[in-house]
Design a protein around this motif. Structure first.
Motif, short mmCIF file in Angstrom:
data_model
loop_
_atom_site.label_atom_id
_atom_site.label_comp_id
_atom_site.label_asym_id
_atom_site.label_seq_id
_atom_site.Cartn_x
_atom_site.Cartn_y
_atom_site.Cartn_z
N GLY A 172 -25.52 -11.39 -3.63
CA GLY A 172 -25.87 -9.96 -3.61
C GLY A 172 -24.68 -9.06 -3.30
O GLY A 172 -24.84 -7.88 -3.09
N ALA A 173 -23.48 -9.69 -3.23
CA ALA A 173 -22.30 -8.90 -2.85
C ALA A 173 -21.43 -8.59 -4.07
O ALA A 173 -21.63 -9.16 -5.14
CB ALA A 173 -21.48 -9.68 -1.83
N ASN A 174 -20.46 -7.70 -3.84
CA ASN A 174 -19.53 -7.39 -4.93
C ASN A 174 -18.44 -8.47 -5.00
O ASN A 174 -18.49 -9.47 -4.30
CB ASN A 174 -18.95 -5.98 -4.76
N ILE A 175 -17.45 -8.22 -5.82
CA ILE A 175 -16.41 -9.24 -6.06
C ILE A 175 -15.66 -9.62 -4.79
O ILE A 175 -15.33 -10.79 -4.58
CB ILE A 175 -15.45 -8.76 -7.18
N GLN A 176 -15.45 -8.65 -3.88
CA GLN A 176 -14.74 -8.94 -2.64
C GLN A 176 -15.57 -9.89 -1.78
O GLN A 176 -15.03 -10.81 -1.16
CB GLN A 176 -14.48 -7.65 -1.85
N GLY A 177 -16.89 -9.68 -1.77
CA GLY A 177 -17.80 -10.55 -1.02
C GLY A 177 -17.75 -11.97 -1.58
O GLY A 177 -17.74 -12.96 -0.83
N LYS A 178 -17.73 -12.06 -2.90
CA LYS A 178 -17.69 -13.38 -3.55
C LYS A 178 -16.37 -14.08 -3.22
O LYS A 178 -16.34 -15.29 -2.99
CB LYS A 178 -17.84 -13.21 -5.06
N ARG A 179 -15.30 -13.29 -3.19
CA ARG A 179 -13.99 -13.89 -2.85
C ARG A 179 -14.01 -14.43 -1.42
O ARG A 179 -13.47 -15.50 -1.15
CB ARG A 179 -12.89 -12.83 -2.98
N LEU A 180 -14.64 -13.69 -0.50
CA LEU A 180 -14.67 -14.13 0.88
C LEU A 180 -15.50 -15.41 1.02
O LEU A 180 -15.10 -16.33 1.74
CB LEU A 180 -15.23 -13.04 1.80
N ALA A 181 -16.64 -15.46 0.32
CA ALA A 181 -17.46 -16.69 0.37
C ALA A 181 -16.65 -17.84 -0.19
O ALA A 181 -16.69 -18.97 0.33
CB ALA A 181 -18.73 -16.47 -0.44
N GLY A 182 -15.87 -17.56 -1.25
CA GLY A 182 -14.99 -18.57 -1.83
C GLY A 182 -13.95 -19.01 -0.82
O GLY A 182 -13.66 -20.21 -0.71
N ALA A 183 -13.42 -18.06 -0.06
CA ALA A 183 -12.41 -18.38 0.96
C ALA A 183 -13.01 -19.28 2.03
O ALA A 183 -12.39 -20.26 2.45
CB ALA A 183 -11.89 -17.09 1.59
N GLN A 216 -1.44 -16.11 0.41
CA GLN A 216 -1.50 -16.99 -0.76
C GLN A 216 -2.95 -17.25 -1.16
O GLN A 216 -3.28 -17.32 -2.35
CB GLN A 216 -0.80 -18.33 -0.48
N GLN A 217 -3.81 -17.39 -0.12
CA GLN A 217 -5.24 -17.59 -0.41
C GLN A 217 -5.83 -16.39 -1.13
O GLN A 217 -6.61 -16.54 -2.08
CB GLN A 217 -6.00 -17.82 0.90
N VAL A 218 -5.44 -15.20 -0.67
CA VAL A 218 -5.94 -13.97 -1.31
C VAL A 218 -5.52 -13.96 -2.78
O VAL A 218 -6.33 -13.68 -3.68
CB VAL A 218 -5.41 -12.71 -0.58
N MET A 219 -4.25 -14.30 -3.04
CA MET A 219 -3.76 -14.32 -4.42
C MET A 219 -4.55 -15.31 -5.27
O MET A 219 -4.93 -15.01 -6.41
CB MET A 219 -2.27 -14.66 -4.44
N LEU A 220 -4.79 -16.49 -4.69
CA LEU A 220 -5.54 -17.53 -5.43
C LEU A 220 -6.96 -17.06 -5.73
O LEU A 220 -7.45 -17.19 -6.87
CB LEU A 220 -5.56 -18.82 -4.59
N LEU A 221 -7.60 -16.48 -4.71
CA LEU A 221 -8.99 -16.03 -4.88
C LEU A 221 -9.08 -14.89 -5.89
O LEU A 221 -10.05 -14.80 -6.66
CB LEU A 221 -9.58 -15.59 -3.54
N GLU A 222 -8.07 -14.04 -5.90
CA GLU A 222 -8.08 -12.93 -6.88
C GLU A 222 -7.91 -13.47 -8.30
O GLU A 222 -8.36 -12.84 -9.25
CB GLU A 222 -6.97 -11.92 -6.54
N LYS A 223 -7.26 -14.63 -8.41
CA LYS A 223 -7.11 -15.24 -9.73
C LYS A 223 -8.41 -15.93 -10.15
O LYS A 223 -8.78 -15.93 -11.32
CB LYS A 223 -5.97 -16.26 -9.72
N ILE A 224 -9.07 -16.54 -9.17
CA ILE A 224 -10.32 -17.27 -9.49
C ILE A 224 -11.46 -16.29 -9.76
O ILE A 224 -12.16 -16.38 -10.76
CB ILE A 224 -10.69 -18.24 -8.33
N PHE A 225 -11.62 -15.33 -8.85
CA PHE A 225 -12.71 -14.35 -9.01
C PHE A 225 -12.12 -13.06 -9.58
O PHE A 225 -11.63 -12.22 -8.84
CB PHE A 225 -13.38 -14.07 -7.66
N ILE A 226 -12.15 -12.98 -10.88
CA ILE A 226 -11.56 -11.80 -11.54
C ILE A 226 -12.62 -10.72 -11.65
O ILE A 226 -13.76 -10.97 -12.08
CB ILE A 226 -11.01 -12.17 -12.93
N GLU A 227 -12.22 -9.53 -11.22
CA GLU A 227 -13.16 -8.40 -11.25
C GLU A 227 -13.38 -7.94 -12.69
O GLU A 227 -12.43 -7.67 -13.42
CB GLU A 227 -12.59 -7.24 -10.41
N LYS A 228 -14.65 -7.91 -13.06
CA LYS A 228 -14.97 -7.43 -14.41
C LYS A 228 -15.08 -5.93 -14.37
O LYS A 228 -16.01 -5.38 -13.79
CB LYS A 228 -16.30 -8.04 -14.88
#
Lengths: 86, 602
Positions: free
Chosen positions: B253-264, B326-338
């Motif tokens: 139910g979260a936006n892309i940043q939320g998804k990135r954090l769950a991924g982290a 580095q984690q932030v960079m990786l997550l931004e590559k994995i979860f690309i904002e549409k």
């Protein structure tokens, strides 16, 4: 004869102020003519429509054109008078 | 979710509900949990730009501060899952950035280990679900208050209540499956045992929705020698990975940043788990040494497990905390904002920067591009298209016939058609600092103003749209007529501005036409206000509706004025050869007012 013609042309060339005034009068005449045409067009459109909004709009436009033409004629007369004096 | 997919999901869920009571409970639990997330997010949004933002900024402005914030929160709440869920909602509300969010996750991972010490040392188990009911009651009470901040607190409390209630429902329904888990059945030595018990730990935590519950189960099992100490270590590793599922559910139910954090959260706990599994023997030795130093008995496996839990999470922090960026960079590559397809600038070429004149012309053309998009939005708000403007007689008819109940999404359209262009124009103007060329600088300044007028016209349209949608289906015909008149007058004005644009192209006295447009705006406004007053006096509309109409009539006037001002700057750029003479005949403010009065008396 040739010298006289050349002198006349030279005088006209240097008399830019006179030239400008003439141009001004010509432009004003053209505008007044266009305004007159526009006035006729709008009067016709006003007769054709029964839309209240458009009627008000056309009435406003006609009134504005009337004032613009009046101002134009006044300026034209003034310019012509000045031309005569010169 | 896509509508077609929804048509498949609804019957499937319904079939599942019919088949199993437990499935119904789990699905309801997930739904309540996600609803709690939405409520929490809404609550935090009430505090954006205020106290909460300042507190969060101060407490999370460095990774170490974020870590401390996460540690404290998880220690107090006794749930790393809940901390990560709240952090996700902070991120979704734009109160935190991803770096701070990951810092909090690291802190909460260590903070949650205090729970293992409580369980092992005191046999305590904090059941956070018991807080759900009072939180809901206090939350709803606050929501019904009038203050914005109280309402925000209400939504936060209700959100937390629903989160806990959702977890409770999931747990209750999973109890059926929990009874089937017998840890002793899978007791096995070696690497195979490690892997199997790690998987069991993951599954048990997902099912019970609590790493603390898995810890309790593990400590009990190891204390009665149901499982070996090595298997218990693997269970702890599994529990740490499984606990990330709460954040993963929340991220739906979260936006892309939320998804990135769950991924982290998953990435950190999974990588730490793999690392510890690879060096499990060394960790076992380290636990023995630390336990000895802490005075823990060799046979006290429960306390040793708590030590291992802390050591394990500490290892994760030492390994991955320095790599946050580095984690932030990786997550931004994995979860690309549409991003929605947005309109790109057509004319703002960097090569135009070489000459002041080309800069001005590029900005002017791009501003016309923006003008076209603004017209598109305004026309669509009233259910019309650009091509409708060419049909002189049918404009009013088209507005009359438009009964489309679907509200045009101005916000989405603004994002797509205006914001990108507007930002690009402003950035382009800012880059072109022609302080030495006063003429160009002034022109750019006017163009900037013209763009501002267009944006203001759209904002006014948005304000007007609310009542336009509300009242055009009203049972009061007088109100409907007035709103349709407002829409018609705006559209008619756009048509007249377009005519003005063509007059410039055809050299047909555009400057003089401006007077008519200015007078018409004043005239329409005066007439509209008079009609509204009459309608109120004759009790055809209520004073409340009348006040809405007066406000919306002001919006109408503002839209027209802004569009005209923008058009004047954008289209009268090179002007006609007779501009000076036309200027002599154009009317001043007093003359225009006189015309309005004269026409009014006709």
């Amino acid at each position: 004869m040739k010298i006289e013609k050349l002198l006349h042309k030279l005088q006209a060339f240097f008399d830019t102020d006179k030239h400008k005034k003439r141009q001004h009068i010509e432009a004003l005449k053209k505008i007044l003519l266009k305004l007159k045409k526009k006035e006729r067009k709008i009067t016709h459109a006003l007769q054709q429509t029964d839309d209240d909004c458009l009627i008000k709009h056309y009435q406003t436009e006609l009134e504005i054109i009337r004032i613009q033409r009046r101002k134009g004629i006044e300026v034209l007369q003034l310019l012509k008078e000045r031309k005569k004096l010169n | 979710m896509h509508k077609a997919l929804l048509l498949i999901v609804i019957p499937l869920l319904s079939y599942g509900f019919w088949l199993s009571e437990e499935f119904k409970g789990i699905a309801a639990g997930v739904s309540i949990f996600l609803f709690g997330m939405l409520s929490l997010e809404q609550g935090f949004k009430a505090f954006t730009g205020g106290v909460l933002e300042r507190i969060l900024q101060k407490t999370t402005d460095t990774p170490w501060k974020s870590f401390g914030f996460g540690f404290m929160s998880a220690t107090l709440m006794q749930s790393s899952g809940l901390v990560s869920v709240i952090t996700i909602s902070f991120l979704s509300a734009g109160l935190l950035d991803l770096v701070a969010g990951i810092g909090i996750i690291f802190g909460s991972n260590l903070g949650t280990t205090t729970g293992a010490w409580l369980i092992a040392g005191l046999g305590l188990k904090v059941n956070i679900a018991t807080y759900a009911m009072p939180l809901l009651v206090f939350g709803v009470l606050c929501i019904f208050q009038s203050g914005k901040q109280l309402k925000g607190i209400g939504y936060i409390l209700t959100g937390l209540g629903f989160l806990l209630l959702g977890i409770h429902y999931m747990k209750e329904s999973f109890e059926y499956f929990e009874s089937t888990i017998n840890l002793a059945e899978y007791a096995m030595p070696g690497v195979k045992g490690l892997l199997v018990y790690t998987a069991l730990g993951i599954i048990a935590t997902i099912i019970m929705q609590s790493s603390h519950a898995t810890m309790l189960l593990t400590i009990t099992a190891v204390s009665v020698h149901q499982i070996t100490y090595d298997n218990a270590l693997a269970l702890v590793i599994g529990a740490n990975i499984g606990t990330t599922v709460t954040a993963i559910i929340a991220s739906f139910g979260a936006n892309i940043q939320g998804k990135r954090l769950a991924g982290a959260h998953l990435l950190i706990n999974l990588c730490t788990g793999i690392f510890v599994l690879l060096f499990i023997k060394q960790f076992g030795i380290a636990v023995d040494i630390i336990s000895k130093n802490l005075g823990i008995a060799v046979s006290d496996n429960a306390m040793k497990l708590a030590t291992f839990h802390s050591l394990f999470n500490l290892a994760g922090i030492i390994l991955f905390f320095p790599l946050i960026n580095q984690q932030v960079m990786l997550l931004e590559k994995i979860f690309i904002e549409k991003r929605p397809a947005i309109f790109e600038p057509k004319y703002l070429d960097m090569s135009a920067m070489d000459f002041p004149e080309t800069v001005v012309e590029s900005v002017r053309l791009e501003s016309i591009h923006l003008y076209e998009n603004a017209i598109h939005i305004i026309l669509h708000t009233f259910g019309l298209h650009r091509y409708d403007l060419q049909n002189n007689d049918s404009l009013q008819q088209l507005i009359e016939q438009n009964n489309d109940p679907i509200e045009y999404d101005i916000d989405a359209s603004y994002e797509k058609r205006i914001k990108g262009l507007y930002s690009a124009i402003i950035a382009f103007i800012s880059q072109a600092a022609f302080t030495w060329e006063m003429t160009q600088s002034a022109k750019l300044s006017w163009l900037r103003e013209a763009n501002k007028h267009l944006v203001e016209a759209i904002k006014d349209t948005k304000h007007l749209q609310k009542n336009w949608v509300r009242f055009r289906t009203s049972s009061n015909q007088s109100v409907i007529n007035e709103y349709k008149k407002i829409a018609y007058q705006i559209v008619l004005h756009i048509q007249q501005v377009e005519n003005f644009r063509h007059e410039i192209e055809d050299n047909e006295l555009p400057l003089l036409s401006l007077d008519t447009l200015k007078a018409t705006i004043k005239n329409d406004d005066m007439l509209m206000n008079r009609v509204i007053e009459t309608l109120i006096r004759e009790r055809k509309i209520t004073p409340e509706t009348g006040s809405s109409l007066i406000n919306d009539s002001s919006y109408m006037r503002s839209i027209k004025k802004n569009l005209l001002k923008a058009a004047e700057t954008l289209f009268l750029h090179s002007s006609t050869g007779n501009a000076g003479v036309e200027q002599q005949l154009s009317l001043n403010e007093t003359e225009i007012n006189d015309v309005v009065q004269t026409v009014d008396t006709k």
